[in-house]
Design a protein around this motif. Structure first.
Motif, mmCIF file in Angstrom:
data_model
loop_
_atom_site.group_PDB
_atom_site.id
_atom_site.type_symbol
_atom_site.label_atom_id
_atom_site.label_comp_id
_atom_site.label_asym_id
_atom_site.label_seq_id
_atom_site.Cartn_x
_atom_site.Cartn_y
_atom_site.Cartn_z
ATOM 1 N N UNK A 178 -14.641 -10.006 36.983
ATOM 2 C CA UNK A 178 -16.081 -10.207 37.172
ATOM 3 C C UNK A 178 -16.776 -10.032 35.820
ATOM 4 N N UNK A 179 -16.814 -11.115 35.061
ATOM 5 C CA UNK A 179 -17.492 -11.110 33.765
ATOM 6 C C UNK A 179 -18.731 -11.994 33.884
ATOM 7 N N UNK A 180 -19.662 -11.552 34.705
ATOM 8 C CA UNK A 180 -20.794 -12.391 35.113
ATOM 9 C C UNK A 180 -21.982 -11.487 35.432
ATOM 10 N N UNK A 181 -23.017 -11.565 34.638
ATOM 11 C CA UNK A 181 -24.166 -10.677 34.830
ATOM 12 C C UNK A 181 -24.863 -10.905 36.166
ATOM 13 N N UNK A 182 -24.909 -12.152 36.630
ATOM 14 C CA UNK A 182 -25.583 -12.395 37.910
ATOM 15 C C UNK A 182 -24.789 -11.798 39.068
ATOM 16 N N UNK A 183 -23.464 -11.747 38.946
ATOM 17 C CA UNK A 183 -22.653 -11.078 39.968
ATOM 18 C C UNK A 183 -22.918 -9.586 39.965
ATOM 19 N N UNK A 184 -23.010 -8.985 38.774
ATOM 20 C CA UNK A 184 -23.303 -7.558 38.678
ATOM 21 C C UNK A 184 -24.704 -7.246 39.188
ATOM 22 N N UNK A 185 -25.648 -8.123 38.884
ATOM 23 C CA UNK A 185 -27.022 -7.923 39.367
ATOM 24 C C UNK A 185 -27.094 -8.041 40.882
ATOM 25 N N UNK A 186 -26.371 -9.017 41.435
ATOM 26 C CA UNK A 186 -26.359 -9.196 42.891
ATOM 27 C C UNK A 186 -25.764 -7.978 43.584
ATOM 28 N N UNK A 187 -24.675 -7.455 43.021
ATOM 29 C CA UNK A 187 -24.072 -6.270 43.627
ATOM 30 C C UNK A 187 -25.009 -5.067 43.532
ATOM 31 N N UNK A 188 -25.698 -4.928 42.421
ATOM 32 C CA UNK A 188 -26.653 -3.827 42.260
ATOM 33 C C UNK A 188 -27.759 -3.919 43.301
ATOM 34 N N UNK A 189 -28.258 -5.133 43.525
ATOM 35 C CA UNK A 189 -29.296 -5.342 44.538
ATOM 36 C C UNK A 189 -28.765 -4.986 45.930
ATOM 37 N N UNK A 190 -27.540 -5.437 46.220
ATOM 38 C CA UNK A 190 -26.939 -5.127 47.522
ATOM 39 C C UNK A 190 -26.765 -3.623 47.706
ATOM 40 N N UNK A 191 -26.293 -2.941 46.681
ATOM 41 C CA UNK A 191 -26.103 -1.496 46.795
ATOM 42 C C UNK A 191 -27.416 -0.760 47.032
ATOM 43 N N UNK A 192 -28.497 -1.291 46.495
ATOM 44 C CA UNK A 192 -29.823 -0.709 46.734
ATOM 45 C C UNK A 192 -30.263 -0.914 48.176
ATOM 46 N N UNK A 193 -29.892 -2.069 48.752
ATOM 47 C CA UNK A 193 -30.427 -2.475 50.061
ATOM 48 C C UNK A 193 -29.508 -2.164 51.239
#
Length: 242
Positions: A178-193
């Motif tokens: 996973x060398x993809x900032x949008x994937x990391x951002x999406x996971x961060x959003x999911x973990x928040x929600x």
């Protein structure tokens, strides 16, 4: 599992169809994500026994194919049943006693557009919270590069598709590079929600758009994991159970 060349497959998130040209679609499995409500409705109709679903870009094409095949014509534009079609884009319109054994021709504002844009992919599947586990299990088993493609809202990034992409990344990232900032951002959003996705979604634009039509029941269903846990796969232009 690894790619044939021995490398770990990549996992990327494309947050909008407008960005898809930046990704290596031809060498990837593409997951079409349109949580509210196209891909939730697709897996629900197939789970309830639909023979197949034919995704099309335009209302005119939907009507014409429906007439030729004596199929159910359905779809929406901007959250409402499209003029000229018999049914809309709510998963509750397709219970087993209605859809079993029938062909559904479907057009939507965002999801079917992205599906046609990704036509050169190794494989196209559709994903949403109701079939989250089926999607994750399939992607891990295939061991190929993956692009999680968010249908978004008229090319603008949206909350619900990003949250689902994040849920997939969260579940399967250990099997991928996973060398993809949008994937990391999406996971961060999911973990928040993740503890209250429905509550988190109340601030989202499409939640508010659909709520104006009294569709909060649809929204809650579309954010509930594994309620229609089948894998829709595109074969010869038709979505069938994989």
């Amino acid at each position: 599992m690894t790619e044939p060349n021995g490398s770990t497959p990549s996992l990327e998130v494309c947050l909008s169809p407008a960005l898809l040209h930046l990704y290596d679609v031809k060498n990837s499995i593409v997951v079409i994500i349109d949580v509210l409500r196209a891909t939730s409705t697709i897996c629900t109709a197939l789970y309830n026994g639909a023979a197949k679903i034919i995704p099309v870009a335009s209302v005119e094409e939907c009507v014409n194919i429906g007439r030729q095949l004596s199929a159910i014509t359905a779809g929406e534009r901007d959250g409402k049943i499209a003029e000229g079609l018999a049914y809309g884009n709510s998963p509750f319109e397709y219970p087993r006693d209605f859809i079993e054994g029938k062909i559904l021709v479907l057009t939507t504002t965002n999801g079917t557009k992205l599906l046609h844009m990704a036509k050169d992919a190794i494989q196209i599947i559709t994903g949403s919270f109701p079939n989250l586990s089926a999607v994750c299990e399939y992607l891990v088993a295939q061991g190929k590069n993956v692009i999680l493609g968010c249908a978004a809202w008229k090319d603008r990034v949206n909350m619900e598709d990003t949250l689902f992409a994040g849920a997939v990344v969260h579940r399967i990232k250990q099997h991928f590079n996973v060398n993809c900032d949008s994937a990391l951002a999406a996971e961060t959003l999911y973990n928040t929600a993740k503890d209250d996705i429905f509550g988190f979604m109340r601030q989202a634009s499409h939640f508010q758009r659909l709520s104006r039509y009294g569709l909060e029941k649809d929204i809650r269903y579309c954010l509930t994991p594994d309620s229609a846990n089948v894998l829709p796969i595109l074969q010869n232009g038709e979505l069938v159970v994989g």
